[in-house]
Design an enzyme around this catalytic site. Structure first.
Site, PDB file in Angstrom:
ATOM      1  CG  HIS A 101      -2.201  47.095  35.567  1.00  0.00           C
ATOM      2  ND1 HIS A 101      -3.020  47.041  34.357  1.00  0.00           N
ATOM      3  CD2 HIS A 101      -1.259  47.738  35.240  1.00  0.00           C
ATOM      4  CE1 HIS A 101      -2.467  48.090  33.614  1.00  0.00           C
ATOM      5  NE2 HIS A 101      -1.299  48.543  34.091  1.00  0.00           N
ATOM      6  CD  GLU A 145       0.556  50.079  37.423  1.00  0.00           C
ATOM      7  OE1 GLU A 145       1.076  50.990  36.732  1.00  0.00           O
ATOM      8  OE2 GLU A 145      -0.718  49.838  37.632  1.00  0.00           O
ATOM      9  CG  ASP A 172      -1.089  54.332  36.215  1.00  0.00           C
ATOM     10  OD1 ASP A 172      -0.244  53.997  35.439  1.00  0.00           O
ATOM     11  OD2 ASP A 172      -2.335  53.642  36.218  1.00  0.00           O
ATOM     12  CG  HIS A 186      -3.377  54.489  32.447  1.00  0.00           C
ATOM     13  ND1 HIS A 186      -3.537  54.789  31.094  1.00  0.00           N
ATOM     14  CD2 HIS A 186      -2.176  53.948  32.615  1.00  0.00           C
ATOM     15  CE1 HIS A 186      -2.438  54.166  30.372  1.00  0.00           C
ATOM     16  NE2 HIS A 186      -1.751  53.599  31.254  1.00  0.00           N
ATOM     17  CD  GLU A 189       3.144  54.065  34.098  1.00  0.00           C
ATOM     18  OE1 GLU A 189       3.259  54.702  32.880  1.00  0.00           O
ATOM     19  OE2 GLU A 189       2.474  53.068  34.407  1.00  0.00           O
TER      20      GLU A 189
END
Length: 268
Positions: A38, A65, A67, A80, A133
């Site tokens: 993450h 993962e 952002d 993020h 994301e």
């Protein structure tokens, strides 16, 4: 006159149809079998969403993962929060910045700066899969979706895109149907939010799937046990992704239940 049982069956049938996703996407197999770090494999000296954290994840053999936000100059930053206060200590938003500003945006007091998405892709170089994301802010859902997908369509590695914003997922469905796409969700009814409660209800219970037809549902681990999630996965066969797992027990439970795991603050 329709009796009560018939009416309930009709309502349940409509409910099932609202949960429908795109089933049996062949590209999903390339994303399974991996654990995803993450925001990269981060710690105190290697901040979240930094090149150092991404390198550590690649070297350890984990998927990543991350952002993405759209900046003022059209470039894509990997971070993020829209606000830079928490990550950089700067009272600005990433959407106001340009690529020229990023070397001055040091993350968590380290020498690591906010990276460009294109630089992350060059470094990863197809070695591990990516869960990307897409973060929409201030109504830029179409612009940020197009910018991210335009970059990814030239990338030869394994990836998927996801967002909390169903408008983003719908955009990807319409304009990039070959991409693996996912709807992010959690029980937002438990939290204070500026989002209207009716919309939060729809998102919490996956009731906008009929618009997005997601290949997977990425649901917060602690909120995952609800009827909609069960039906999405067991009736429609939609892949589940579980975030964010913080210890070995959660990771094992998620994997045993068939979720693709996204972990943080430990290594499985």
């Amino acid at each position: 006159m329709i009796d009560m049982l018939t009416a309930l069956l009709i309502i349940f049938g409509i409910y099932l149809l609202l949960l429908h996703g795109r089933m049996k996407c062949p590209k999903l197999k390339n994303l399974r079998g991996w654990s995803y770090a993450h925001r990269g494999l981060h710690n105190e000296s290697n901040p979240e969403n930094s090149m150092a954290a991404f390198r550590r994840a690649v070297e350890a053999g984990y998927g990543i993962e991350l952002d993405i936000h759209l900046m003022a100059d059209g470039n894509l930053a990997v971070i993020h929060d829209s606000s830079l206060q928490r990550t950089v200590g700067l009272d600005k938003h990433i959407e106001e910045m340009t690529a020229a500003d990023l070397p001055h945006c040091k993350l968590a007091g380290t020498q690591e700066c906010i990276p460009l998405f294109t630089d992350v892709l060059k470094m990863v170089d197809r070695r591990v899969p990516l869960i990307v994301e897409i973060k929409s802010e201030g109504g830029n859902h179409n612009a940020v979706s197009e910018a991210v997908c335009a970059v990814l369509k030239e990338y030869q590695g394994v990836y998927c895109v996801e967002s909390f914003d169903p408008r983003v997922v719908s955009y990807v469905r319409k304009h990039y149907p070959g991409f693996v796409r996912g709807q992010l969700a959690h029980n937002s009814l438990r939290e204070k939010s500026s989002v209207p409660i009716f919309l939060r209800f729809l998102l919490t219970y996956n009731l906008m799937n009929f618009l997005t037809l997601p290949d997977f549902i990425a649901y917060r681990y602690c909120d995952r046990k609800n009827l909609s999630n069960f039906l999405c996965r067991k009736f429609w066969g939609i892949q589940g992704v579980s975030w964010t797992l913080t210890d070995e027990k959660q990771w094992k439970t998620a994997v045993d239940e068939g979720w693709i795991p996204i972990f943080e603050n430990f290594t499985p």
